[in-house]
Design an enzyme around this catalytic site. Sequence first.
Site, PDB file in Angstrom:
ATOM      1  N   GLY A 169       0.829  -1.203   0.000  1.00 49.78           N
ATOM      2  CA  GLY A 169       0.000   0.000   0.000  1.00 49.78           C
ATOM      3  C   GLY A 169       0.864   1.255   0.000  1.00 49.78           C
ATOM      4  N   GLY A 170       0.575   2.148   0.946  1.00 53.17           N
ATOM      5  CA  GLY A 170       1.270   3.439   1.006  1.00 53.17           C
ATOM      6  C   GLY A 170       2.766   3.302   1.175  1.00 53.17           C
ATOM      7  N   GLY A 404      22.778   4.593 -34.028  1.00 58.82           N
ATOM      8  CA  GLY A 404      22.300   5.566 -33.041  1.00 58.82           C
ATOM      9  C   GLY A 404      22.913   5.318 -31.677  1.00 58.82           C
ATOM     10  N   ALA A 405      23.226   4.054 -31.397  1.00 56.76           N
ATOM     11  CA  ALA A 405      23.801   3.726 -30.091  1.00 56.76           C
ATOM     12  C   ALA A 405      25.167   4.392 -29.911  1.00 56.76           C
ATOM     13  CB  ALA A 405      23.906   2.227 -29.934  1.00 56.76           C
TER      14      ALA A 405
HETATM   15  C1  HXC Z   1      -2.969  -1.730  11.556  1.00 54.55           C
HETATM   16  C2  HXC Z   1      -1.826  -3.661  11.165  1.00 54.55           C
HETATM   17  C3  HXC Z   1      -1.738  -3.346   9.790  1.00 54.55           C
HETATM   18  C4  HXC Z   1      -2.314  -2.126   9.340  1.00 54.55           C
HETATM   19  C5  HXC Z   1      -0.755  -5.221  10.114  1.00 54.55           C
HETATM   20  N1  HXC Z   1      -1.213  -4.838  11.306  1.00 54.55           N
HETATM   21  N2  HXC Z   1      -1.071  -4.329   9.176  1.00 54.55           N
HETATM   22  N3  HXC Z   1      -2.434  -2.855  12.048  1.00 54.55           N
HETATM   23  N4  HXC Z   1      -2.909  -1.349  10.259  1.00 54.55           N
HETATM   24  N5  HXC Z   1      -2.242  -1.761   8.074  1.00 54.55           N
HETATM   25  C6  HXC Z   1      -1.068  -5.531  12.584  1.00 54.55           C
HETATM   26  C7  HXC Z   1      -1.879  -6.791  12.688  1.00 54.55           C
HETATM   27  O1  HXC Z   1      -3.176  -6.491  13.135  1.00 54.55           O
HETATM   28  C8  HXC Z   1      -1.082  -7.594  13.698  1.00 54.55           C
HETATM   29  O2  HXC Z   1      -1.373  -7.094  14.987  1.00 54.55           O
HETATM   30  C9  HXC Z   1       0.337  -7.209  13.407  1.00 54.55           C
HETATM   31  O3  HXC Z   1       0.280  -5.960  12.681  1.00 54.55           O
HETATM   32  C10 HXC Z   1       1.046  -8.225  12.549  1.00 54.55           C
HETATM   33  O4  HXC Z   1       0.242  -8.489  11.417  1.00 54.55           O
HETATM   34  P1  HXC Z   1      -0.062  -9.990  10.910  1.00 54.55           P
HETATM   35  O5  HXC Z   1      -1.139  -9.898   9.929  1.00 54.55           O
HETATM   36  O6  HXC Z   1      -0.262 -10.878  12.092  1.00 54.55           O
HETATM   37  O7  HXC Z   1       1.324 -10.373  10.235  1.00 54.55           O
HETATM   38  P2  HXC Z   1       1.588 -11.211   8.933  1.00 54.55           P
HETATM   39  O8  HXC Z   1       0.771 -12.457   8.952  1.00 54.55           O
HETATM   40  O9  HXC Z   1       3.067 -11.354   8.846  1.00 54.55           O
HETATM   41  O10 HXC Z   1       1.066 -10.317   7.727  1.00 54.55           O
HETATM   42  C11 HXC Z   1       1.650  -9.073   7.458  1.00 54.55           C
HETATM   43  C12 HXC Z   1       0.813  -8.284   6.395  1.00 54.55           C
HETATM   44  C13 HXC Z   1      -0.655  -8.247   6.880  1.00 54.55           C
HETATM   45  C14 HXC Z   1       0.890  -9.029   5.076  1.00 54.55           C
HETATM   46  C15 HXC Z   1       1.440  -6.932   6.261  1.00 54.55           C
HETATM   47  O11 HXC Z   1      -0.694  -7.800   8.226  1.00 54.55           O
HETATM   48  C16 HXC Z   1      -1.507  -7.330   6.059  1.00 54.55           C
HETATM   49  O12 HXC Z   1      -1.968  -7.726   4.979  1.00 54.55           O
HETATM   50  N6  HXC Z   1      -1.760  -6.114   6.565  1.00 54.55           N
HETATM   51  C17 HXC Z   1      -2.620  -5.192   5.898  1.00 54.55           C
HETATM   52  C18 HXC Z   1      -1.970  -4.641   4.662  1.00 54.55           C
HETATM   53  C19 HXC Z   1      -2.796  -3.568   4.059  1.00 54.55           C
HETATM   54  O13 HXC Z   1      -3.758  -3.874   3.304  1.00 54.55           O
HETATM   55  N7  HXC Z   1      -2.513  -2.279   4.408  1.00 54.55           N
HETATM   56  C20 HXC Z   1      -3.293  -1.178   4.029  1.00 54.55           C
HETATM   57  C21 HXC Z   1      -2.795  -0.804   2.652  1.00 54.55           C
HETATM   58  S1  HXC Z   1      -3.658   0.546   2.012  1.00 54.55           S
HETATM   59  P3  HXC Z   1      -1.244  -7.980  16.307  1.00 54.55           P
HETATM   60  O14 HXC Z   1      -1.764  -7.110  17.393  1.00 54.55           O
HETATM   61  O15 HXC Z   1      -2.061  -9.199  16.067  1.00 54.55           O
HETATM   62  O16 HXC Z   1       0.217  -8.286  16.441  1.00 54.55           O
HETATM   63  C22 HXC Z   1      -2.624   1.771   2.141  1.00 54.55           C
HETATM   64  C23 HXC Z   1      -3.163   3.018   1.565  1.00 54.55           C
HETATM   65  C24 HXC Z   1      -2.158   4.129   1.510  1.00 54.55           C
HETATM   66  O17 HXC Z   1      -1.554   1.669   2.629  1.00 54.55           O
HETATM   67  C25 HXC Z   1      -2.129   4.710   0.154  1.00 54.55           C
HETATM   68  C26 HXC Z   1      -1.300   5.982   0.134  1.00 54.55           C
HETATM   69  C27 HXC Z   1      -0.917   6.275  -1.302  1.00 54.55           C
END
Ligand code: HXC
Length: 510
Positions: A169-170, A404-405
């Site tokens: 994502g971001g 050209g290169a």
């Molecule tokens: C809040 C988050 C989080 C998030 C992970 N966590 N991503 N908390 N916001 N975006 C937390 C989980 O709840 C978890 O908390 C801990 O971090 C570890 O995550 P897990 O899922 O247990 O780890 P893992 O299995 O290794 O997976 C990692 C991951 C997955 C692949 C990154 O967590 C995931 O898919 N996260 C979401 C990714 C996402 O879609 N982000 C938003 C993108 S949109 P606990 O308390 O259980 O330890 C975006 C828009 C911005 O970014 C655009 C700007 C241009």
Amino acid sequence: MQKILEELEKRRETARMGGGKARIERQHAKGKLAARERIGLLLDEGSFEEFDMFVEHRCTDFGMADATIPGDGVVTGWGTVNGRIVYVFAKDFTVFGGSLSEAHARKITKLQDMALQNRAPVIGIFDAGGARIQEGVAALGGYGEVFWRNVQASGVIPQISLIMGPCAGGDVYSPAMTDFIFMVKDTSYMFVTGPDVVKTVTNEEVSAEELGGASVHAVKSSIADGAYENDLEALRQMRRLIDFLPANNTAGVPVWPGFDDIKRAEMSLDTLIPTNPNQPYDMHELILKVLDEGDFFELQEKFAANIITGFGRMEGRSVGIIANQPKVLAGVLDSDASRKAARFVRFCDCFDIPVITFVDVPGFLPGTAQEYGGLIKHGAKLLFAYAEATVPKLTVITRKAYGGAYDVMSSKHIRGDLNYAWPSAEIAVMGAKGAVEILYRSELGDKDKIAARIKEYETRFANPFVAAERGYIDEVILPHNTRLRLIRGLKMLAGKKAQAPWKKHDNIPL
Ligand code: HXC
């Protein structure tokens, strides 16, 4: 007072533990280091000074009011690498998955502001889940602030991104606007949308590695400039890279003590070029034999290997190397090679790193795949990058410089400062066979006649002297003296001042 000091130490200890022992252990079990461990290995021992260790988020939605962790998922501060100042931030995956909140973003932007004001590189270490989902638009705003600062700092201070875990994502767009991205094999991946979203939108089933692992970004997409086996190796290589880079765009290249004789002649280079002009050889041999102590930091080694880019040193000072690689696709210029080299030339020009170009190029790659893919525009990127660059530009044609290169590869006409050729150079519109087949189409049935025509064309053009007669080549040099000639050339050009006419900015064919 003692109690207050103890309280401070207790608070610090809590902050240093991030998301806690169990999460740190989970990090280790995945083969990854924790954020502070990474910073410790990147910087000179004991040099890290941390900022904002006690910052917490202010989100109260989704139960977050009671869930605060000091530091809020990113460790920021400054330290030194071999005595030179760098600013660093490292996402802490043990704290809310390293996700970015408003407060987390403020820590990063504060660091970016300091680095830009004080003109030193920023290194970002990524291991994070993107925007803090509980914060919504506050997190998106935070990203925007980081992105804007990436652009302000671009071309003023080096910015390096090291991806050491998920980066989604971001989190991908800030690295994308920095100068270099490096990844760790098997434990890091980068994508705008992850496998689950891909499945929902396109019905494609793909793993995280297949979608955005190092095997994708360092080989196919060219997003990453390199990939390393593990955290330790990646951090060690970052220290090496920083040693090549100027602190900013006015500081000049760093100068390191060297032990390599500037007059070192490499007799083996006299026989590097095979007798058969179609036989490949490894351009790395020339690069390694010419640079100080054979120390070459190659970028994008596994992507568009028909062109080589990277940093080395001459007489202790950094130089950028661009070289066609006859061993891969005969060193031809295609879209990927052009883009790769163009970006590298522009980096060197931003930071006043002299560019040395070794040329052995049979031309641009023909074909529909290339033309449909925009070869004209991609090739123009490299042409544009060389032509606009005002750093010292030194060129050595070792063998082919066709069509050209020839013009594109830092020729005299686009303001190469010193253009050398080896006696084996062939500077022509195209190879003899291709030329004869066009010029003497009616004679193609007569093998002997064609052979004679080819010989005639080779005798006339398969050498550097036609170009040298016109002054397009400053001198035909002995291969074994290449190192000395380049070092002397760099000395002669050290005071170069060249300025483009005033403009807001140019309009490179993107
Ligand atoms: C809040 C988050 C989080 C998030 C992970 N966590 N991503 N908390 N916001 N975006 C937390 C989980 O709840 C978890 O908390 C801990 O971090 C570890 O995550 P897990 O899922 O247990 O780890 P893992 O299995 O290794 O997976 C990692 C991951 C997955 C692949 C990154 O967590 C995931 O898919 N996260 C979401 C990714 C996402 O879609 N982000 C938003 C993108 S949109 P606990 O308390 O259980 O330890 C975006 C828009 C911005 O970014 C655009 C700007 C241009």
